[in-house]
Design a protein around this motif. Structure first.
Motif, PDB file in Angstrom:
ATOM      1  N   PHE A 100      30.445  67.725  27.550  1.00 52.65           N
ATOM      2  CA  PHE A 100      29.618  66.795  27.938  1.00 52.65           C
ATOM      3  C   PHE A 100      28.669  65.640  27.064  1.00 52.65           C
ATOM      4  N   VAL A 101      29.389  66.224  25.394  1.00 50.82           N
ATOM      5  CA  VAL A 101      29.005  64.834  24.792  1.00 50.82           C
ATOM      6  C   VAL A 101      30.635  64.168  24.101  1.00 50.82           C
ATOM      7  N   SER A 102      31.484  64.507  24.744  1.00 55.69           N
ATOM      8  CA  SER A 102      32.229  63.180  24.281  1.00 55.69           C
ATOM      9  C   SER A 102      32.120  63.029  26.131  1.00 55.69           C
ATOM     10  N   LEU A 103      31.850  62.899  27.462  1.00 62.76           N
ATOM     11  CA  LEU A 103      31.791  62.266  27.894  1.00 62.76           C
ATOM     12  C   LEU A 103      30.730  60.906  27.923  1.00 62.76           C
ATOM     13  N   GLY A 104      28.991  61.854  27.317  1.00 59.19           N
ATOM     14  CA  GLY A 104      27.673  60.265  26.580  1.00 59.19           C
ATOM     15  C   GLY A 104      28.895  59.338  25.989  1.00 59.19           C
ATOM     16  N   CYS A 105      30.014  60.212  25.143  1.00 57.81           N
ATOM     17  CA  CYS A 105      30.785  58.692  24.322  1.00 57.81           C
ATOM     18  C   CYS A 105      31.327  57.940  24.941  1.00 57.81           C
ATOM     19  N   ALA A 106      32.626  58.772  25.929  1.00 58.07           N
ATOM     20  CA  ALA A 106      32.556  57.497  27.104  1.00 58.07           C
ATOM     21  C   ALA A 106      32.048  56.537  28.155  1.00 58.07           C
ATOM     22  N   VAL A 107      31.215  56.842  28.930  1.00 55.68           N
ATOM     23  CA  VAL A 107      30.400  56.152  28.861  1.00 55.68           C
ATOM     24  C   VAL A 107      29.521  55.022  28.456  1.00 55.68           C
ATOM     25  N   GLU A 108      28.892  55.390  26.913  1.00 61.56           N
ATOM     26  CA  GLU A 108      28.588  54.424  26.863  1.00 61.56           C
ATOM     27  C   GLU A 108      29.770  53.887  25.693  1.00 61.56           C
ATOM     28  N   THR A 109      30.432  53.893  25.834  1.00 62.29           N
ATOM     29  CA  THR A 109      31.636  53.222  25.079  1.00 62.29           C
ATOM     30  C   THR A 109      31.989  52.105  26.569  1.00 62.29           C
ATOM     31  N   LEU A 110      31.878  52.573  27.941  1.00 63.41           N
ATOM     32  CA  LEU A 110      31.933  51.909  29.269  1.00 63.41           C
ATOM     33  C   LEU A 110      31.155  50.637  28.916  1.00 63.41           C
ATOM     34  N   ALA A 111      29.595  51.186  28.930  1.00 63.10           N
ATOM     35  CA  ALA A 111      28.550  50.846  28.959  1.00 63.10           C
ATOM     36  C   ALA A 111      28.760  49.262  27.508  1.00 63.10           C
ATOM     37  N   ILE A 112      28.905  49.159  27.412  1.00 61.03           N
ATOM     38  CA  ILE A 112      29.197  48.801  25.798  1.00 61.03           C
ATOM     39  C   ILE A 112      30.233  47.078  26.435  1.00 61.03           C
ATOM     40  N   ALA A 113      31.610  48.087  26.617  1.00 64.59           N
ATOM     41  CA  ALA A 113      32.820  47.635  26.729  1.00 64.59           C
ATOM     42  C   ALA A 113      31.834  46.224  28.168  1.00 64.59           C
ATOM     43  N   ALA A 114      31.986  46.697  29.282  1.00 60.64           N
ATOM     44  CA  ALA A 114      31.395  46.228  30.114  1.00 60.64           C
ATOM     45  C   ALA A 114      30.470  44.761  30.009  1.00 60.64           C
ATOM     46  N   GLN A 115      29.390  45.232  28.959  1.00 58.80           N
ATOM     47  CA  GLN A 115      28.401  44.317  28.958  1.00 58.80           C
ATOM     48  C   GLN A 115      28.963  42.846  28.191  1.00 58.80           C
ATOM     49  N   ALA A 116      29.792  43.013  26.928  1.00 52.96           N
ATOM     50  CA  ALA A 116      30.834  42.378  26.377  1.00 52.96           C
ATOM     51  C   ALA A 116      31.270  41.261  27.511  1.00 52.96           C
ATOM     52  N   THR A 117      31.828  41.436  29.022  1.00 50.86           N
ATOM     53  CA  THR A 117      32.504  41.316  28.923  1.00 50.86           C
ATOM     54  C   THR A 117      31.807  40.587  30.170  1.00 50.86           C
ATOM     55  N   GLY A 118      30.993  40.467  30.809  1.00 46.27           N
ATOM     56  CA  GLY A 118      30.353  40.135  32.430  1.00 46.27           C
ATOM     57  C   GLY A 118      30.196  40.909  33.207  1.00 46.27           C
ATOM     58  N   ARG A 119      30.396  42.487  32.610  1.00 46.96           N
ATOM     59  CA  ARG A 119      29.780  43.594  33.873  1.00 46.96           C
ATOM     60  C   ARG A 119      28.974  44.232  33.583  1.00 46.96           C
TER      61      ARG A 119
END
Length: 364
Positions: A100-119
């Protein structure tokens, strides 16, 4: 988040490599092919990436044993992240804490990438509905973020660092990055306190390496050569820790013969001694929602460290060996809590990047 090194001494490595015959002399070419493979995995998304590209970036997140224990479900207006039960590590992680820590790492990476690319969007933890966590998209402009630029460069660097101290301003930046409700990150840079924690890491490592079940699970996730790492797209590739690449038929025997508690204990002690500090993450409660929060804080810490030119690696043995957790918690001023993650950080070399499965392999 647990990582282990295959130790093969210089003379022994030469003997084993020689036994591989002429065919294995192509290892240099294999490593070049691996470097090309790793570069493709970490290529920046296009300015307006599709969902698959965002998931590819999210899957570069830190995770235990590099099992990549996640599935991404594309849903109306968002992406759900689910545990991949087939990629559990039940010996080192019996209650799925690291998963579950790994899932947290992945969703945070997703959120950063989405914000930086206009989503842009919002992370929503929903542990009761069959999924672990969701990312719901919203409307908004792209926003530059140095953490986005750090995503393809972040790696767990499991070698010696150079011992230099980190400037106070950068330590403060790491503390800000790790701020997360329900989670505390304790930085330890005083050498005497680091030595106390080092001794706990070594004690935990010693306990694990005398456990046949732990050793069997670890061996299952080791990849001894570039071809094996590319073919599986997962696991702990020996070159990432500066160790020799070996044919598959030699890697297993080398592991059995040369990986010993004594040499590993010495290596972990030396690596912590070479580090600038340790970061310990502690959550308010021991439940999946808080473990996901720990992962989000941990990933921001790691990406911020990367953006500052720092390396990091996980040294989670005193978290994974349950009898050592109370002493670890007491040592960092969190008596009665369960410590979640221990990371060392400092200035070190660039190493080969770990393998990853393609986006299509992790989309449910």
């Amino acid at each position: 988040m647990n990582r282990r090194n295959l130790l093969i001494g210089g003379t022994a490595a030469l003997v084993l490599a020689g036994a591989g015959g002429v065919a294995w002399r192509q290892s240099v070419g294999s490593m070049r092919a691996y470097a090309d493979y790793a570069r493709r995995l970490r290529a920046k998304p296009t300015p307006s990436p599709d969902i698959g590209e965002l998931i590819r970036y999210a899957a570069l997140a830190a995770n235990g044993h590099n099992t990549q224990p996640w599935r991404f479900g594309i849903e109306d207006g968002g992406i759900a992240l689910f545990p991949d039960e087939a990629r559990r590590t039940p010996v080192v992680d019996p209650d799925d804490h690291h998963l579950f820590v790994s899932l947290g790492c992945a969703v945070e990476t997703l959120a950063i990438a989405a914000q930086a690319t206009g989503r842009p969007g919002e992370v929503v933890v929903e542990p009761g509905d069959g999924s672990a966590v969701r990312f719901d998209f919203s409307a908004g402009p792209a926003r530059a973020d140095p953490l986005f630029d750090a995503i393809p460069l972040r790696q767990s660097t499991r070698v010696d660092y150079d011992g230099r101290a980190v400037p106070p301003a950068d330590l403060a930046a790491l503390e800000r990055a790790a701020a997360e409700p329900g989670v505390r990150m304790i930085l330890v840079t005083e050498r005497s306190r680091m030595n106390q924690l080092r001794d706990l890491v070594v004690a935990g490592n010693d306990a694990q390496m005398t456990d046949p079940a732990f050793m069997a699970e670890l061996k299952h996730w080791l990849r001894f050569n570039p071809r094996s790492a590319i073919a599986s797209g997962d696991g702990l590739f020996s070159a990432c820790t500066g160790n020799p690449v070996l044919p598959a038929f030699l890697g297993g025997p080398a592991f059995d013969i040369f990986l010993t508690a004594r040499t590993e204990n010495d290596r972990y002690a030396r690596q912590i001694d070479s580090s600038a500090g340790l970061a310990i993450f502690v959550a308010d409660r021991a439940d999946t929602g808080h473990w996901i929060r720990v992962g989000r804080a941990c990933q921001r810490f790691a990406l911020t460290a990367t953006s500052l030119g720092l390396k990091h690696a996980f040294v989670n043995q005193p978290v994974e060996v349950a009898r050592l957790r109370p002493e670890l918690a007491e040592r960092v001023g969190e008596a009665g809590k369960r410590p979640n993650i221990v990371m060392r950080f400092g200035y070190g070399p660039l190493m080969p990047f770990s393998p990853r499965r393609p986006a299509e392999a992790v989309i449910a």
